[in-house]
Enzyme design. Structure first.
Site, mmCIF file in Angstrom:
data_model
loop_
_atom_site.group_PDB
_atom_site.id
_atom_site.type_symbol
_atom_site.label_atom_id
_atom_site.label_comp_id
_atom_site.label_asym_id
_atom_site.label_seq_id
_atom_site.Cartn_x
_atom_site.Cartn_y
_atom_site.Cartn_z
ATOM 1 N N THR A 270 0.837 -1.197 0.000
ATOM 2 C CA THR A 270 0.000 0.000 0.000
ATOM 3 C C THR A 270 0.872 1.248 0.000
ATOM 4 O O THR A 270 2.041 1.211 0.390
ATOM 5 C CB THR A 270 -0.890 0.069 1.250
ATOM 6 O OG1 THR A 270 -0.045 0.241 2.412
ATOM 7 C CG2 THR A 270 -1.745 -1.171 1.405
ATOM 8 N N ASP A 271 0.273 2.346 -0.411
ATOM 9 C CA ASP A 271 0.843 3.633 -0.049
ATOM 10 C C ASP A 271 0.602 3.792 1.446
ATOM 11 O O ASP A 271 -0.163 3.036 2.063
ATOM 12 C CB ASP A 271 0.177 4.756 -0.846
ATOM 13 C CG ASP A 271 1.076 5.972 -0.998
ATOM 14 O OD1 ASP A 271 1.925 6.193 -0.116
ATOM 15 O OD2 ASP A 271 0.909 6.716 -1.982
ATOM 16 N N TRP A 272 1.218 4.765 2.043
ATOM 17 C CA TRP A 272 1.188 4.882 3.502
ATOM 18 C C TRP A 272 -0.245 5.119 4.003
ATOM 19 O O TRP A 272 -0.907 6.057 3.585
ATOM 20 C CB TRP A 272 2.123 5.989 3.946
ATOM 21 C CG TRP A 272 3.471 5.476 4.342
ATOM 22 C CD1 TRP A 272 4.219 5.890 5.412
ATOM 23 C CD2 TRP A 272 4.233 4.445 3.725
ATOM 24 N NE1 TRP A 272 5.389 5.174 5.477
ATOM 25 C CE2 TRP A 272 5.426 4.282 4.461
ATOM 26 C CE3 TRP A 272 4.015 3.630 2.615
ATOM 27 C CZ2 TRP A 272 6.386 3.337 4.132
ATOM 28 C CZ3 TRP A 272 4.977 2.689 2.283
ATOM 29 C CH2 TRP A 272 6.150 2.559 3.045
ATOM 30 N N ASP A 273 -0.645 4.199 4.908
ATOM 31 C CA ASP A 273 -1.964 4.256 5.545
ATOM 32 C C ASP A 273 -3.095 4.151 4.523
ATOM 33 O O ASP A 273 -4.162 4.735 4.694
ATOM 34 C CB ASP A 273 -2.124 5.537 6.370
ATOM 35 C CG ASP A 273 -1.149 5.589 7.527
ATOM 36 O OD1 ASP A 273 -1.332 4.850 8.498
ATOM 37 O OD2 ASP A 273 -0.183 6.362 7.433
ATOM 38 N N ALA A 274 -2.866 3.374 3.477
ATOM 39 C CA ALA A 274 -3.878 3.253 2.417
ATOM 40 C C ALA A 274 -4.603 1.919 2.426
ATOM 41 O O ALA A 274 -5.410 1.666 1.535
ATOM 42 C CB ALA A 274 -3.226 3.469 1.046
#
Length: 831
Positions: A270-274
């Site tokens: 994921t992208d960060w916190d995605a």
């Protein structure tokens, strides 16, 4: 990055992608999608005995721990960390941002922004650029690079346009492939991002990108496919939705396209916190959640134990990760040795890239290069003439080894016999408050607060006359001072990433203090000023400065004075973009347009040097002598800029994005459904006509078109020959340097539509190019191969590529709007 992330997570932003090879989309048995024709499947990666043995020995908790990030006990300032499994010899992984250099606490080579690299139209230079990042990443303790970014430039407002390569799918594909080969050739796993449709920062966490199948494959996906074919080991899923599904849980993207059509064998993060879900995401093909384990930590282990997620899906994700680590030798007992940093080699490449990508947009009456009388008396104007603009904000920011100011570089190059004067012109960081403006109790030029203490001020700001004021706060420490003027809090905490990512220039003072600004209209008289500041663990120091209409007028007047007295003016203008937010205007920020108008009114030999992320509007253009686009040029940007200004090197860059005439004439102008979206939905209704293709389809001209860039010499294009051969088209022609000095040109080949293909096609599309350096009078025969892919269109009825046959038009020239040779070739169904 999520709008709810912590400061620590924000400061350690990640991206992700690594290695794995794939070839052409042919061969192997077919598979069928429900209700769709069969699509060819290629054989997947073979099982690796060592990987399979490890999977058999890992416990469920150990497997899950490999599939999400956590805190690094020995953090190096990188974006993410995977702990590994020491008892089985699986090493920890450190993942660092790095679109323009390795983003950690330590110093690294600050390379020019990728958009400047792309302007060189030189895949071999992209590989050298990647090698610098790859070697330094390994040397600085990193294992995975969260780069490169290959999303296309779709709108000039997008905040991260400087981190990517441009608006053309072919050029982006060529460059990303070579950069990945360079990165991974040094042993650092590369991550291509953001898969897919992350073409804006506004509402990036939630916007639903609606894009038809043909447009998706012909534009946005071409670069990602090239990255996979180049062996990219990891892919970072985008924040946004694509056609109703979040990218991180889209089986269509992660399964059908990435795994089965392209045969990608690495891992997807994921992208960060995605991360949006647990069971749906891992089933769709997501392998890793970063930077923590909200969905893929304890919830994943619980889902497996409860039967909601099959053990086989966890094993599959672990297999993908370990397969990449095995390929890079990271599972070996001793592991690959980490090299030493070669800062000098990094600096050489940074300088070479900055010079190669320098793009001369305008040059009237020989304003450039600065030679003879023109270089004896030079005025340098603008804040980025004195403070080097190294890199953009957000995850692209790098701590450079050094960064010389352009003013110093110009003085050095001009020599002791020249007169070089400087004027600020546009104040960015503010002046000291005038004496008597504050009541006692505040040292506005250096108020200190001891560690562990809290300091308060309740006083008065005296204003002499009605004016617009910008109060500029400079501060150290984690906790920014809280400042109230009257009832207004001047520097409130911003939402999401905007609190931490505020640009690469204006958010940090020259001495390293953080900067915030507040602009308001103040009336003459006294205004209550209250400040609360905390010392924190290490103490706090802050300054309070000001900019007013009166001080701006003084700065412009000083600039006009030095400009009038000089033979030549070099005026540096800037726009400071960052991850997490889009631009709201194409105009230069602040009062820079008025500054340019004032300076050019007294000296027509004014060169405007643009340190901007993307296209800007130029209502002042006709008054300038020259315009040089340098983007964010990295730590060697000053030396490169001086070399181009004085003619030591030919400006070698060409635009990889169209510069519109104004805010009303570009592909997303006037239609909020296209940008920024309506009710959470963004529609790519321009179809395949991205960038210069949109201008061609409508018969419009850009202010500066894709591929445009001037040289200090001139070139002739002659003797075109176009022939079909081996499934593609061979285009040959002669380029001749007709000037008196060595120079650079980028010969560009454009292809017209296929007459019999009943699909939407571009009126003109880049099909090949060649960067050339020719001596005065030199001529060279150039051969450019147009591939079968460039001759093909994506057919959504077949879910595959179809060759565009029949009589095809080929044009050759120096930009998308400067096409000097014309020919035709018949493309046969087989050939």
């Amino acid at each position: 990055m999520s709008d709810t992330v912590s400061r620590r997570s924000a400061l350690r932003l990640l991206g992700s992608c690594a290695l794995v090879a794939a070839a052409a989309v042919t061969g192997g048995p077919a598979y069928a999608l429900p209700g769709r024709p069969a699509v060819r499947r290629r054989a997947g990666p073979r099982p690796l005995p060592r990987v399979e043995a490890l999977i058999g020995r890992l416990t469920l908790d150990e497997k899950v721990a490999l599939l999400h990030g956590t805190e690094d006990p020995d953090g190096l300032g990188q974006a993410g960390y995977i702990p590994g499994v020491p008892r089985l010899g699986i090493p920890p992984l450190r993942l660092a941002d790095g679109p323009a250099g390795v983003r950690v606490k330590a110093h690294a080579t600050a390379l020019p922004a990728p958009i400047l690299l792309a302007a060189a139209f030189d895949p071999s230079l992209a590989r050298a650029y990647g090698r610098v990042i790859g070697r330094e990443g390994r040397a600085l303790g990193q294992d995975v690079l969260l780069s490169p970014m290959v999303n296309l430039i779709r709108t000039p407002y997008a905040g991260r346009n400087f981190e990517t390569f441009g608006e053309d799918p072919l050029l982006a594909a060529d460059l990303v492939a070579e950069e990945i080969r360079g990165i991974q050739g040094e042993g650092l796993i590369a991550t291509v991002k953001h898969f897919a449709g992350n073409n804006q920062e506004k509402d990036r966490m939630s916007v639903d990108v609606r894009i038809d199948e043909q447009t998706l494959h012909e534009t946005e996906l071409r670069g990602f496919e090239a990255a996979v074919a180049a062996g990219c080991g990891a892919v970072m899923a985008a924040y946004n939705k694509v056609n109703g599904r979040f990218a991180s849980e889209s089986e269509q993207l992660l399964g059908t396209v990435l795994r089965r059509r392209w045969n990608f064998g690495g891992w997807v993060m994921t992208d960060w916190d995605a991360a949006r879900s647990t069971a749906p995401s891992i089933a769709a093909g997501l392998d890793m959640e970063m930077p923590a384990g909200t969905r893929f930590g304890a919830p994943l282990a619980k889902a497996v134990r409860g039967g909601d997620v099959p053990q086989s899906e966890v094993d599959r994700s672990v297999r993908r990760l370990l397969g990449v680590l095995d390929r890079f030798g990271l599972l070996d007992a001793d592991g690959p040795a980490r090299p030493e940093r070669d800062a000098q080699a990094g600096a050489r490449i940074a300088l070479e890239v900055a010079k190669a990508g320098a793009t001369l947009l305008r040059n009237e009456e020989g304003t450039l290069p600065l030679t003879d009388a023109a270089d004896r008396s030079v005025a340098v104007v603008g804040p980025t003439g004195q403070v080097p603009f190294v890199s953009g904000g957000g995850s692209a920011h790098v701590v450079p080894d050094r960064a010389t100011s352009p003013l110093d570089a110009i003085r050095k190059r001009a020599g002791d016999d020249a007169r070089v004067r400087y004027a600020l012109g546009e104040d960015v960081f503010g002046r000291a408050l005038p004496g008597g403006a504050l009541t006692r109790g505040l040292d506005a030029e250096g108020q200190g607060v001891a560690a562990g203490e809290e300091w308060r001020y309740d006083g008065t700001l005296r204003v002499a006359e009605d004016d617009e004021w910008t109060l500029v706060l400079h501060y150290t420490g984690e906790d920014r001072p809280v400042v109230h003027l009257g009832d207004r809090e001047l520097y409130p905490v911003r939402r999401g990433t905007a609190e931490y990512f505020a640009g690469g220039l204006v958010s940090t003072a020259p001495d390293g203090l953080g900067v915030r600004r507040a602009t308001l209209r103040l009336t003459a008289g006294e205004h209550r000023l209250r400040i609360t500041a905390k010392g924190g663990e290490e103490g706090q120091k802050f300054r309070l400065r000001h900019i007013t209409g009166a001080t701006r007028a003084e700065d412009v007047a000083a600039a006009v004075e030095v400009a009038r007295a000089a033979d030549s003016v070099v005026l540096f203008a800037y726009e400071d973009a960052t991850e997490g937010q889009d631009r709201t205007s194409l105009a230069l920020p602040g009062h820079q347009e008025a500054l340019i108008e004032a300076v050019t009114a007294v000296n027509s030999r004014t060169t405007v040097v643009l340190n901007t992320s993307s296209a800007v509007s130029m209502p002042w253009l006709r008054h300038t002598g020259a315009v040089l686009q340098m983007y964010y040029p990295g730590q060697e940007g000053a030396a490169a800029t001086a070399a181009v200004l004085f003619g030591d090197t030919d400006p070698g860059g060409r635009l990889t994005q169209s510069f519109p005439v104004d805010e009303r004439t570009h592909p997303t102008a006037g239609d909020p459904r296209r940008y920024p979206g309506v009710d959470g939905r963004e529609e790519y209704t321009e179809g395949i006509h991205v960038g210069y293709r949109w201008y061609a389809a409508r018969g419009l001209r850009a202010l500066f078109p894709f591929g445009h860039g001037l040289s200090y010499t001139a070139f002739a294009y002659e003797d075109l020959d176009v022939r079909a051969a081996d499934g593609g088209v061979d285009v040959t022609f002669t380029v001749r340097n007709t000037g008196a000095r060595q120079g650079v040109t980028v010969a560009q080949v454009y292809l017209g539509p296929a007459p019999g293909l009943r699909l939407d096609q571009a009126e003109t599309a880049l099909a090949g190019y060649r960067r050339l350096t020719l001596d005065a009078g030199e001529r060279r025969r150039v051969a450019v191969r147009v591939s079968r892919r460039s001759l093909s269109s994506w057919d959504p009825a077949r879910h595959d590529w179809v060759l565009g046959t029949g009589l095809r038009t080929v044009r050759v020239g120096a930009s998308a709007e400067d096409l000097r040779l014309w020919g035709q070739v018949r493309v046969e169904p087989r050939g």
